[in-house]
Design a protein around this motif. Structure first.
Motif, PDB file in Angstrom:
ATOM      1  N   PRO A 186      29.135  57.182  39.036  1.00 13.74           N
ATOM      2  CA  PRO A 186      29.887  56.824  40.235  1.00 13.74           C
ATOM      3  C   PRO A 186      30.295  58.013  41.101  1.00 13.74           C
ATOM      4  N   SER A 187      30.360  59.219  40.502  1.00 12.49           N
ATOM      5  CA  SER A 187      30.776  60.392  41.264  1.00 12.49           C
ATOM      6  C   SER A 187      30.178  61.648  40.649  1.00 12.49           C
ATOM      7  N   MET A 188      29.686  62.533  41.503  1.00 12.37           N
ATOM      8  CA  MET A 188      29.119  63.785  40.999  1.00 12.37           C
ATOM      9  C   MET A 188      30.198  64.692  40.419  1.00 12.37           C
ATOM     10  N   THR A 189      31.462  64.441  40.729  1.00 10.26           N
ATOM     11  CA  THR A 189      32.519  65.257  40.132  1.00 10.26           C
ATOM     12  C   THR A 189      32.569  65.052  38.618  1.00 10.26           C
ATOM     13  N   ILE A 190      32.123  63.897  38.143  1.00  9.26           N
ATOM     14  CA  ILE A 190      32.057  63.655  36.693  1.00  9.26           C
ATOM     15  C   ILE A 190      31.013  64.592  36.080  1.00  9.26           C
ATOM     16  N   PHE A 191      29.863  64.712  36.741  1.00  9.47           N
ATOM     17  CA  PHE A 191      28.847  65.655  36.270  1.00  9.47           C
ATOM     18  C   PHE A 191      29.392  67.077  36.311  1.00  9.47           C
ATOM     19  N   ASP A 192      30.057  67.447  37.392  1.00  6.16           N
ATOM     20  CA  ASP A 192      30.589  68.812  37.509  1.00  6.16           C
ATOM     21  C   ASP A 192      31.581  69.119  36.389  1.00  6.16           C
ATOM     22  N   GLU A 193      32.412  68.165  36.069  1.00  6.20           N
ATOM     23  CA  GLU A 193      33.378  68.347  34.974  1.00  6.20           C
ATOM     24  C   GLU A 193      32.650  68.483  33.637  1.00  6.20           C
ATOM     25  N   ILE A 222      33.454  60.903  31.391  1.00 10.04           N
ATOM     26  CA  ILE A 222      32.360  61.698  30.823  1.00 10.04           C
ATOM     27  C   ILE A 222      31.701  60.941  29.679  1.00 10.04           C
ATOM     28  N   ALA A 223      32.474  60.255  28.876  1.00 14.73           N
ATOM     29  CA  ALA A 223      31.897  59.441  27.796  1.00 14.73           C
ATOM     30  C   ALA A 223      31.008  58.348  28.375  1.00 14.73           C
ATOM     31  N   GLN A 224      31.443  57.719  29.448  1.00 18.41           N
ATOM     32  CA  GLN A 224      30.632  56.687  30.091  1.00 18.41           C
ATOM     33  C   GLN A 224      29.349  57.275  30.671  1.00 18.41           C
ATOM     34  N   PHE A 225      29.450  58.456  31.289  1.00 22.38           N
ATOM     35  CA  PHE A 225      28.274  59.168  31.800  1.00 22.38           C
ATOM     36  C   PHE A 225      27.299  59.421  30.655  1.00 22.38           C
ATOM     37  N   ALA A 226      27.796  59.905  29.536  1.00 22.20           N
ATOM     38  CA  ALA A 226      26.957  60.191  28.365  1.00 22.20           C
ATOM     39  C   ALA A 226      26.308  58.918  27.837  1.00 22.20           C
ATOM     40  N   ASN A 227      27.088  57.852  27.746  1.00 17.83           N
ATOM     41  CA  ASN A 227      26.550  56.576  27.261  1.00 17.83           C
ATOM     42  C   ASN A 227      25.395  56.111  28.147  1.00 17.83           C
ATOM     43  N   ASN A 228      25.577  56.209  29.451  1.00 17.13           N
ATOM     44  CA  ASN A 228      24.546  55.758  30.389  1.00 17.13           C
ATOM     45  C   ASN A 228      23.342  56.695  30.401  1.00 17.13           C
ATOM     46  N   ALA A 229      23.577  57.995  30.315  1.00 15.19           N
ATOM     47  CA  ALA A 229      22.471  58.971  30.301  1.00 15.19           C
ATOM     48  C   ALA A 229      21.595  58.755  29.068  1.00 15.19           C
ATOM     49  N   PHE A 230      22.196  58.318  27.983  1.00 14.25           N
ATOM     50  CA  PHE A 230      21.453  58.046  26.752  1.00 14.25           C
ATOM     51  C   PHE A 230      20.339  57.028  26.989  1.00 14.25           C
ATOM     52  N   TYR A 231      20.597  56.055  27.865  1.00 14.25           N
ATOM     53  CA  TYR A 231      19.615  55.004  28.152  1.00 14.25           C
ATOM     54  C   TYR A 231      18.684  55.360  29.315  1.00 14.25           C
ATOM     55  N   ASP A 232      18.893  56.517  29.934  1.00 13.65           N
ATOM     56  CA  ASP A 232      18.082  56.946  31.071  1.00 13.65           C
ATOM     57  C   ASP A 232      16.853  57.684  30.545  1.00 13.65           C
ATOM     58  N   GLN A 233      15.722  56.984  30.521  1.00 12.80           N
ATOM     59  CA  GLN A 233      14.492  57.541  29.952  1.00 12.80           C
ATOM     60  C   GLN A 233      13.971  58.750  30.729  1.00 12.80           C
ATOM     61  N   SER A 234      14.335  58.876  31.992  1.00 10.95           N
ATOM     62  CA  SER A 234      13.811  59.958  32.826  1.00 10.95           C
ATOM     63  C   SER A 234      14.730  61.171  32.924  1.00 10.95           C
ATOM     64  N   PHE A 235      15.889  61.094  32.292  1.00 11.75           N
ATOM     65  CA  PHE A 235      16.843  62.206  32.358  1.00 11.75           C
ATOM     66  C   PHE A 235      16.153  63.504  31.926  1.00 11.75           C
ATOM     67  N   PRO A 236      16.380  64.618  32.651  1.00 14.31           N
ATOM     68  CA  PRO A 236      15.739  65.892  32.269  1.00 14.31           C
ATOM     69  C   PRO A 236      16.363  66.462  30.993  1.00 14.31           C
ATOM     70  N   LYS A 237      15.923  65.945  29.871  1.00 14.57           N
ATOM     71  CA  LYS A 237      16.569  66.211  28.581  1.00 14.57           C
ATOM     72  C   LYS A 237      16.478  67.662  28.117  1.00 14.57           C
ATOM     73  N   GLN A 238      15.469  68.397  28.545  1.00 17.84           N
ATOM     74  CA  GLN A 238      15.305  69.781  28.079  1.00 17.84           C
ATOM     75  C   GLN A 238      15.968  70.806  28.990  1.00 17.84           C
ATOM     76  N   SER A 271      34.945  54.205  24.599  1.00 18.51           N
ATOM     77  CA  SER A 271      35.816  54.987  25.469  1.00 18.51           C
ATOM     78  C   SER A 271      35.682  54.568  26.924  1.00 18.51           C
ATOM     79  N   THR A 272      36.778  54.688  27.658  1.00 18.96           N
ATOM     80  CA  THR A 272      36.737  54.468  29.099  1.00 18.96           C
ATOM     81  C   THR A 272      36.729  55.807  29.840  1.00 18.96           C
ATOM     82  N   ASP A 273      36.710  56.913  29.092  1.00 20.91           N
ATOM     83  CA  ASP A 273      36.643  58.242  29.694  1.00 20.91           C
ATOM     84  C   ASP A 273      35.374  58.366  30.534  1.00 20.91           C
TER      85      ASP A 273
END
Length: 72
Positions: free
Chosen positions: A55-62, A20-36, A16-18
């Protein structure tokens, strides 16, 4: 209640080029993401300081709005 990370992983789609999907794909590889965490401020601060892949915090907000609307 599932963590934000758990919700975000349901949005993964490597083809996907969406944004949020890209954010999710990248977060998956982020070992330090606050997963809990399900705290907006904690996750937002982490992303602002560490997530060069977002690229933008608005993606996180959405994504956060989608998370809040899908909580059971």
């Amino acid at each position: 209640m599932n963590s934000f990370y758990h919700f975000l992983m349901t949005e993964r789609n490597p083809k996907s080029t969406d944004a949020i999907a890209q954010f999710a794909n990248n977060a998956f590889y982020d070992q330090s993401f606050p997963k809990q965490s399900n705290e907006y401020e904690e996750i937002s601060e982490y992303l602002e300081e560490n997530a060069s892949y977002l690229p933008s915090m608005t993606i996180f907000d959405e994504a956060w709005e989608n998370y809040k609307n899908n909580k059971h």
